[in-house]
Design an enzyme around this catalytic site. Structure first.
Site, PDB file in Angstrom:
ATOM      1  N   GLY A  57       0.815  -1.211   0.000  1.00 17.25           N
ATOM      2  CA  GLY A  57       0.000   0.000   0.000  1.00 17.25           C
ATOM      3  C   GLY A  57       0.846   1.258   0.000  1.00 17.25           C
ATOM      4  N   CYS A  68      -3.316   9.678  11.163  1.00 20.91           N
ATOM      5  CA  CYS A  68      -2.989  10.915  10.435  1.00 20.91           C
ATOM      6  C   CYS A  68      -3.816  12.099  10.917  1.00 20.91           C
ATOM      7  CB  CYS A  68      -3.156  10.697   8.936  1.00 20.91           C
ATOM      8  SG  CYS A  68      -4.750   9.995   8.440  1.00 20.91           S
TER       9      CYS A  68
END
Length: 354
Positions: free
Chosen positions: A14, A155
């Site tokens: 990914g 994040c």
């Protein structure tokens, strides 16, 4: 290579895995010995991550977790939430150090995990017994230095918490806090979906999981540990933005009317004075994504509003790259601290301009 630490990346196909590889392949104290993936198993890393062509001969492998970490010193897990938890339980007994980029070991309460992630945690004792250290260096640097297992922050959580950290440290953070944060498409992974496919996202803005995003309890937990009020609450609206990388967060906080611009400047300066990846900006230029995209740096700033009754509003801004400081870069920063290296190794270069 004999003196280098042997690293494995579980889930390396990914975007997070790509960013880990891009940096760890050039780490002076690390040799990446293998990386695993599901659908990409058997493919060369450079055939999946085209920017790594000619830089590695590694191929993705399909291995059990125990096979994957055999002989390794450290395992980076770039796997989805709910998948990583079981993998961690499978490899804890191996003795390998772990840096987990998923959300599976960030929270300290199993009931909260079940509420926000939709499943029962398979190893709830490890949420409360201190097995994992929360990997936000700006808050937990000394604990990270002593850690063996790192739960690397999310994040959104990193962006919002760092934007509000000076107020928490200064005892000025109470709820409710309102935050709107826009994020780039790479945060949705490398498999196109209806809401992430480029033709639909490139000229669009949309919210998702309003007031229910799984990073809400993580942010509150972090800010309370930093000095935020116990009754702190957060109303968070995430926004899907038409850019590949980056998060920009705007948070609204009410503080006592007596709070001054000079007092807040001092708080921001004191909180981040010795932080190598934090930039305080303000005045004519406030934080922006283009200043940090591609790098491990964070831009933070604030604007102080007028007095209304017995309070006034502080608007806090923060921006970072979701794949670097919001993902793989922060994981490597914590790894560097854990191993006693300079935390800036492979991370010190600035982002791209433009």
């Amino acid at each position: 290579m004999a003196n280098k630490l042997k690293a494995v990346i579980l889930g390396g196909s990914g975007y997070g895995g790509a960013e880990l590889l891009r940096r760890l392949l050039f780490h002076p104290h690390v040799e990446v010995v293998r990386t695993t993936a599901g659908e990409s198993s058997g493919k060369k890393v450079s055939d999946v991550h085209l920017n790594l062509a000619g830089l590695t001969e590694l191929s993705f492998e399909s291995l059990s977790p125990k096979e994957a970490v055999a002989g390794a010193d450290v395992a980076f897990l770039a796997m989805p939430h709910k998948t990583a938890a079981q993998v961690v339980l499978d490899i804890l007994a191996s003795g390998v150090r772990i840096v987990d980029l998923s959300g599976d070991f960030r929270l300290r309460d199993a009931a909260t995990y079940a509420k926000y992630y939709g499943v029962t945690h398979p190893g709830p004792q490890h949420l409360t017994d201190g097995t994992f250290t929360y990997g936000l260096p700006e808050l937990n640097r000394e604990a990270i230095r002593k850690a063996k297992y790192i739960a690397s922050p999310g994040c959104f959580a990193t962006t919002i918490a760092l934007g509000l950290l000076p107020l928490a440290r200064g005892g000025k953070l109470r709820g409710p806090v309102q935050t709107v944060a826009a994020t780039g498409s790479s945060g949705s992974g490398n498999t196109p979906q209806l809401t992430t496919h480029h033709p639909l996202r490139a000229s669009n803005l949309r919210t998702y999981k309003p007031l229910e995003h799984q990073h809400v309890p993580e942010i509150l937990q972090t800010l309370r540990l930093a000095g935020g009020a116990e009754d702190l609450s957060l109303e968070f609206i995430p926004v899907s933005a038409p850019l590949p990388r980056g998060i920009f967060a705007t948070s609204f906080v009410h503080v006592p009317a007596s709070t001054t611009q000079e007092e807040l400047h001092a708080l921001w300066k004191e909180t981040f004075a010795r932080e190598p990846f934090i930039r305080i900006v303000g005045g004519a230029r406030q934080p922006e994504v283009v200043g940090v995209a591609g790098g491990n740096y964070v831009e933070v700033g604030f604007t102080l509003g007028p007095v209304t009754g017995d309070t006034r509003r502080v608007v806090c801004f923060s921006a970072l790259d979701n794949l670097v400081k919001g993902g793989a870069g922060q994981a490597i920063q914590s790894f560097n601290l854990m191993m006693g290296f300079d935390e800036r190794l492979t991370l010190a270069e600035p982002g791209l301009w433009p």
